[in-house]
Design a protein around this motif. Structure first.
Motif, PDB file in Angstrom:
ATOM      1  N   SER A 136      -0.998  -1.721  -0.559  1.00 31.81           N
ATOM      2  CA  SER A 136      -1.950  -2.356   0.840  1.00 31.81           C
ATOM      3  C   SER A 136      -1.595  -2.919   1.301  1.00 31.81           C
ATOM      4  O   SER A 136      -2.118  -4.504   2.439  1.00 31.81           O
ATOM      5  CB  SER A 136      -3.194  -2.790  -0.120  1.00 31.81           C
ATOM      6  OG  SER A 136      -2.645  -3.250  -1.417  1.00 31.81           O
ATOM      7  N   GLY A 140      -2.226  -0.925   4.808  1.00 30.55           N
ATOM      8  CA  GLY A 140      -2.769   0.488   4.077  1.00 30.55           C
ATOM      9  C   GLY A 140      -2.654   1.323   4.745  1.00 30.55           C
ATOM     10  O   GLY A 140      -1.569   1.353   5.370  1.00 30.55           O
ATOM     11  N   GLY A 161      -3.938  -0.054  -2.369  1.00 26.62           N
ATOM     12  CA  GLY A 161      -5.215   0.200  -1.794  1.00 26.62           C
ATOM     13  C   GLY A 161      -6.064   1.255  -1.967  1.00 26.62           C
ATOM     14  O   GLY A 161      -6.031   1.444  -0.928  1.00 26.62           O
TER      15      GLY A 161
END
Length: 217
Positions: A136, A140, A161
């Motif tokens: 993330s 991502g 994430g």
């Protein structure tokens, strides 16, 4: 289970839950809740108090669950986990000696890396799959897709994430499987006696993987 079968099982399930808890009993309860949802791959992190005991008990009591050791930072810890039943070893970082130790025991090893240079270094050192962590922080799924473009041969598991909302995006980006933490391993729900919440979330993830593969077939 041999290493090839371990990796294929991981790919088929498409999910590697990162199990963190503050006691052996809570870790075991989380493992049961996740497995009840059909996710039979688990990464027990070394940050869990009594992590070795959790791995030992799962290996003995739940042979249907593919148990791995997570947050392994050195070869000595890797060896200890392997001897207690861990069938794969995961790290948030790259330690070449840990990879060597896993090769000695023919155990799947998934070291952590982030930059393209680190990812290639891990792959060339013999990583079976590279854990991209924290995914993330680098953008991502878009980052994963960008890395996979010049490195399609490198198997990657994004961690950090990944959620029900982003899972399909990560799969589209080329993830080997998804490393999932707090979005699945819901400590609040477990503490409130609502293990079914974790079980249902596990089922949702499996459905996302199933739908993605059906579309790609």
């Amino acid at each position: 289970m041999d290493k090839v079968t371990v990796l294929e099982t991981m790919r088929q399930i498409g999910l590697v839950p990162v199990l963190r808890a503050d006691s052996v009993d809570k870790a075991m309860a989380l493992a049961e809740a996740v497995a009840d949802g059909g996710v039979t791959v688990l990464e027990v992190t070394m940050t869990v108090p009594g992590a070795i005991e959790v791995m030992r008990r799962l290996a003995q009591q739940r042979p249907d669950i593919l148990v791995g050791a997570g947050t392994v930072l050195d070869p000595e810890t890797a060896r200890m986990c392997i001897l207690e039943g861990a069938q794969f070893v995961v790290s948030p970082a790259l330690n070449l000696k840990t990879i060597e130790m896993c090769h000695r025991y023919s155990i799947a090893v998934l070291p952590g890396a982030l930059t393209p240079t680190e990812i290639v270094t891990a792959w060339q050192a013999g990583a079976d799959v590279v854990k991209v962590f924290p995914a993330s922080a680098m953008g991502g799924a878009k980052y994963l897709k960008a890395v996979k473009a010049p490195l399609p041969q490198v198997e990657l598991i994004p961690t950090g994430g990944v959620s029900v909302a982003t899972a399909h995006e990560f799969l589209e980006a080329g993830a080997f499987a998804l490393g999932v933490g707090g979005d699945l391993v819901d400590h609040k729900a477990m503490n409130e006696g609502r293990a079914h919440v974790v079980t249902e979330t596990a089922r949702k993830y499996l459905e996302i993987v199933k739908e993605y593969r059906a579309k790609k077939a």
